[in-house]
Design a protein around this motif. Structure first.
Motif, PDB file in Angstrom:
ATOM      1  N   ASP A   1       4.696  -4.432   2.304  1.00 40.54           N
ATOM      2  CA  ASP A   1       3.803  -5.542   1.979  1.00 40.54           C
ATOM      3  C   ASP A   1       2.419  -5.100   1.536  1.00 40.54           C
ATOM      4  O   ASP A   1       1.683  -5.885   0.940  1.00 40.54           O
ATOM      5  N   ARG A   2       2.046  -3.833   1.792  1.00 38.03           N
ATOM      6  CA  ARG A   2       0.657  -3.442   1.573  1.00 38.03           C
ATOM      7  C   ARG A   2       0.505  -2.108   0.852  1.00 38.03           C
ATOM      8  O   ARG A   2      -0.547  -1.474   0.943  1.00 38.03           O
ATOM      9  N   ALA A   3       1.533  -1.690   0.148  1.00 33.56           N
ATOM     10  CA  ALA A   3       1.444  -0.385  -0.520  1.00 33.56           C
ATOM     11  C   ALA A   3       2.109  -0.424  -1.883  1.00 33.56           C
ATOM     12  O   ALA A   3       2.963  -1.270  -2.163  1.00 33.56           O
TER      13      ALA A   3
ATOM     14  N   ALA B   1      -4.264  13.231 -12.848  1.00 38.53           N
ATOM     15  CA  ALA B   1      -5.325  12.474 -13.520  1.00 38.53           C
ATOM     16  C   ALA B   1      -5.494  11.098 -12.887  1.00 38.53           C
ATOM     17  O   ALA B   1      -6.630  10.633 -12.685  1.00 38.53           O
ATOM     18  N   LEU B   2      -4.377  10.426 -12.578  1.00 40.38           N
ATOM     19  CA  LEU B   2      -4.489   9.111 -11.938  1.00 40.38           C
ATOM     20  C   LEU B   2      -5.107   9.234 -10.554  1.00 40.38           C
ATOM     21  O   LEU B   2      -5.948   8.417 -10.173  1.00 40.38           O
ATOM     22  N   HIS B   3      -4.714  10.250  -9.813  1.00 43.25           N
ATOM     23  CA  HIS B   3      -5.300  10.455  -8.483  1.00 43.25           C
ATOM     24  C   HIS B   3      -6.815  10.620  -8.582  1.00 43.25           C
ATOM     25  O   HIS B   3      -7.585  10.011  -7.825  1.00 43.25           O
ATOM     26  N   ALA B   4      -7.264  11.437  -9.534  1.00 45.74           N
ATOM     27  CA  ALA B   4      -8.705  11.650  -9.717  1.00 45.74           C
ATOM     28  C   ALA B   4      -9.406  10.352 -10.115  1.00 45.74           C
ATOM     29  O   ALA B   4     -10.513  10.050  -9.647  1.00 45.74           O
ATOM     30  N   GLU B   5      -8.773   9.554 -10.988  1.00 46.96           N
ATOM     31  CA  GLU B   5      -9.372   8.301 -11.429  1.00 46.96           C
ATOM     32  C   GLU B   5      -9.444   7.291 -10.285  1.00 46.96           C
ATOM     33  O   GLU B   5     -10.435   6.561 -10.145  1.00 46.96           O
ATOM     34  N   LEU B   6      -8.422   7.245  -9.448  1.00 49.10           N
ATOM     35  CA  LEU B   6      -8.446   6.353  -8.285  1.00 49.10           C
ATOM     36  C   LEU B   6      -9.577   6.725  -7.332  1.00 49.10           C
ATOM     37  O   LEU B   6     -10.293   5.864  -6.820  1.00 49.10           O
ATOM     38  N   LEU B   7      -9.733   8.018  -7.085  1.00 44.89           N
ATOM     39  CA  LEU B   7     -10.824   8.468  -6.218  1.00 44.89           C
ATOM     40  C   LEU B   7     -12.181   8.126  -6.821  1.00 44.89           C
ATOM     41  O   LEU B   7     -13.111   7.707  -6.111  1.00 44.89           O
TER      42      LEU B   7
ATOM     43  N   PRO C   1     -10.122  -2.367  -1.790  1.00 47.89           N
ATOM     44  CA  PRO C   1     -10.022  -1.551  -0.571  1.00 47.89           C
ATOM     45  C   PRO C   1      -8.610  -1.005  -0.371  1.00 47.89           C
ATOM     46  O   PRO C   1      -7.616  -1.728  -0.497  1.00 47.89           O
ATOM     47  N   VAL C   2      -8.534   0.299  -0.100  1.00 41.96           N
ATOM     48  CA  VAL C   2      -7.248   0.959   0.120  1.00 41.96           C
ATOM     49  C   VAL C   2      -7.443   1.997   1.217  1.00 41.96           C
ATOM     50  O   VAL C   2      -8.442   2.711   1.235  1.00 41.96           O
ATOM     51  N   ARG C   3      -6.502   2.045   2.150  1.00 45.26           N
ATOM     52  CA  ARG C   3      -6.667   2.959   3.284  1.00 45.26           C
ATOM     53  C   ARG C   3      -6.408   4.405   2.886  1.00 45.26           C
ATOM     54  O   ARG C   3      -7.151   5.311   3.238  1.00 45.26           O
ATOM     55  N   GLU C   4      -5.337   4.652   2.119  1.00 42.97           N
ATOM     56  CA  GLU C   4      -4.995   6.014   1.739  1.00 42.97           C
ATOM     57  C   GLU C   4      -4.542   6.091   0.295  1.00 42.97           C
ATOM     58  O   GLU C   4      -3.859   5.172  -0.197  1.00 42.97           O
ATOM     59  N   ILE C   5      -4.912   7.191  -0.378  1.00 43.91           N
ATOM     60  CA  ILE C   5      -4.431   7.501  -1.726  1.00 43.91           C
ATOM     61  C   ILE C   5      -3.783   8.875  -1.635  1.00 43.91           C
ATOM     62  O   ILE C   5      -4.466   9.870  -1.411  1.00 43.91           O
ATOM     63  N   VAL C   6      -2.460   8.907  -1.761  1.00 43.57           N
ATOM     64  CA  VAL C   6      -1.709  10.132  -1.477  1.00 43.57           C
ATOM     65  C   VAL C   6      -0.968  10.602  -2.728  1.00 43.57           C
ATOM     66  O   VAL C   6       0.000   9.960  -3.160  1.00 43.57           O
ATOM     67  N   PRO C   7      -1.395  11.724  -3.331  1.00 42.33           N
ATOM     68  CA  PRO C   7      -0.686  12.236  -4.516  1.00 42.33           C
ATOM     69  C   PRO C   7       0.536  13.044  -4.123  1.00 42.33           C
ATOM     70  O   PRO C   7       0.603  13.645  -3.046  1.00 42.33           O
ATOM     71  N   ALA C   8       1.525  13.088  -5.013  1.00 39.41           N
ATOM     72  CA  ALA C   8       2.687  13.962  -4.880  1.00 39.41           C
ATOM     73  C   ALA C   8       2.953  14.579  -6.247  1.00 39.41           C
ATOM     74  O   ALA C   8       2.076  14.549  -7.118  1.00 39.41           O
ATOM     75  N   ALA C   9       4.141  15.140  -6.440  1.00 40.31           N
ATOM     76  CA  ALA C   9       4.401  15.883  -7.672  1.00 40.31           C
ATOM     77  C   ALA C   9       4.240  15.016  -8.915  1.00 40.31           C
ATOM     78  O   ALA C   9       3.576  15.408  -9.874  1.00 40.31           O
ATOM     79  N   ARG C  10       4.842  13.818  -8.922  1.00 40.92           N
ATOM     80  CA  ARG C  10       4.740  12.919 -10.081  1.00 40.92           C
ATOM     81  C   ARG C  10       4.476  11.481  -9.652  1.00 40.92           C
ATOM     82  O   ARG C  10       4.740  10.549 -10.420  1.00 40.92           O
TER      83      ARG C  10
ATOM     84  N   LEU D   1      -0.509   4.372  -2.876  1.00 42.26           N
ATOM     85  CA  LEU D   1      -1.697   3.656  -2.404  1.00 42.26           C
ATOM     86  C   LEU D   1      -1.267   2.806  -1.221  1.00 42.26           C
ATOM     87  O   LEU D   1      -0.439   1.893  -1.374  1.00 42.26           O
ATOM     88  N   ASP D   2      -1.808   3.097  -0.052  1.00 45.93           N
ATOM     89  CA  ASP D   2      -1.382   2.430   1.174  1.00 45.93           C
ATOM     90  C   ASP D   2      -2.546   1.666   1.793  1.00 45.93           C
ATOM     91  O   ASP D   2      -3.698   2.088   1.707  1.00 45.93           O
ATOM     92  N   GLY D   3      -2.226   0.538   2.410  1.00 50.58           N
ATOM     93  CA  GLY D   3      -3.248  -0.259   3.076  1.00 50.58           C
ATOM     94  C   GLY D   3      -4.010  -1.164   2.134  1.00 50.58           C
ATOM     95  O   GLY D   3      -5.215  -1.363   2.295  1.00 50.58           O
ATOM     96  N   LEU D   4      -3.317  -1.738   1.159  1.00 50.67           N
ATOM     97  CA  LEU D   4      -3.948  -2.652   0.199  1.00 50.67           C
ATOM     98  C   LEU D   4      -3.872  -4.088   0.706  1.00 50.67           C
ATOM     99  O   LEU D   4      -2.873  -4.508   1.289  1.00 50.67           O
TER     100      LEU D   4
END
Length: 205
Positions: free
Chosen positions: A8-10, A23-29, A39-48, A52-55
């Motif tokens: 429900d929130r990610a 690039a998206l991770h950097a732009e989100l930060l 507001p977002v609790r966590e932004i977690v990058p992986a390979a591809r 975004l958690d806690g939205l």
């Protein structure tokens, strides 16, 4: 870009490749720091992917994300972390042979590259570093080791990694560092965090 709901929130954002995810991770930060991201609790990058958690309103952001213009990752986002290494790993000769070069040239190739931490995982403080040219990708070991020493510098596929503590592992070991990669009393605890730029140097004895 493909945006998928997670509960429900990610949101899970799937990208075409690792550079797009970084690039998206950097732009989100950047947008979060500028106050232009919900507001977002966590932004977690992986390979591809990027999670975004806690939205509070994930559906609204899911509609907006595909419309974003995400600039390429800046080449110099932050200072380079230099890590001294003893290139004494038990698999260095095998890696050099796979690269069709000498051990000395393999070390030169590895230290000539600037790496970037694409994402973290496997163990606290373990960063998956990209940057090594595609032709130098190596396979994991057919039989993983039951114990890889702390500080081991290793290769697998397109990634370079450093073992922050002793653990089982199947990567090709090419060196060792005494650099502390994970310290729970430090902020942040991990030396290598997503987006960090890294260079390896030959440790002088």
């Amino acid at each position: 870009m493909k945006v998928l709901p997670v509960g429900d929130r990610a949101l899970l954002v799937e990208l075409a490749d690792a550079p797009e995810a970084q690039a998206l991770h950097a732009e989100l930060l950047r947008r979060r720091a500028a106050g232009s991201l919900p507001p977002v609790r966590e932004i977690v990058p992986a390979a591809r992917t990027v999670l975004l958690d806690g939205l509070d309103a994930p559906a609204a952001l899911a509609r907006q994300l595909p419309q974003w213009t995400v600039p390429p990752l800046p080449p110099r986002a932050q200072d380079v972390i230099e890590i001294p290494v003893r290139y004494d790993g038990p698999d260095l000769a095998e890696v050099a042979a796979h690269w069709r070069t000498s051990e000395e040239e393999a070390v030169r190739i590895h230290t000539a590259t600037e790496y970037r931490v694409a994402f973290c995982g496997f163990a606290p403080g373990f960063g998956y570093l990209t940057g090594l040219p595609e032709q130098f990708a190596v396979e994991r070991r057919a039989s993983p080791r039951t114990s890889v020493p702390q500080g081991s510098l290793a290769l697998a596929g397109p990634y370079t990694g450093l073992y922050p503590r002793s653990s089982p592992g199947g990567w090709q070991l090419i060196g060792t560092t005494d650099t502390v990669l994970w310290d729970a009393t430090r902020e942040p605890a991990a030396l290598l965090t997503p987006g960090a730029r890294v260079r390896f140097t030959v440790e002088r004895r």
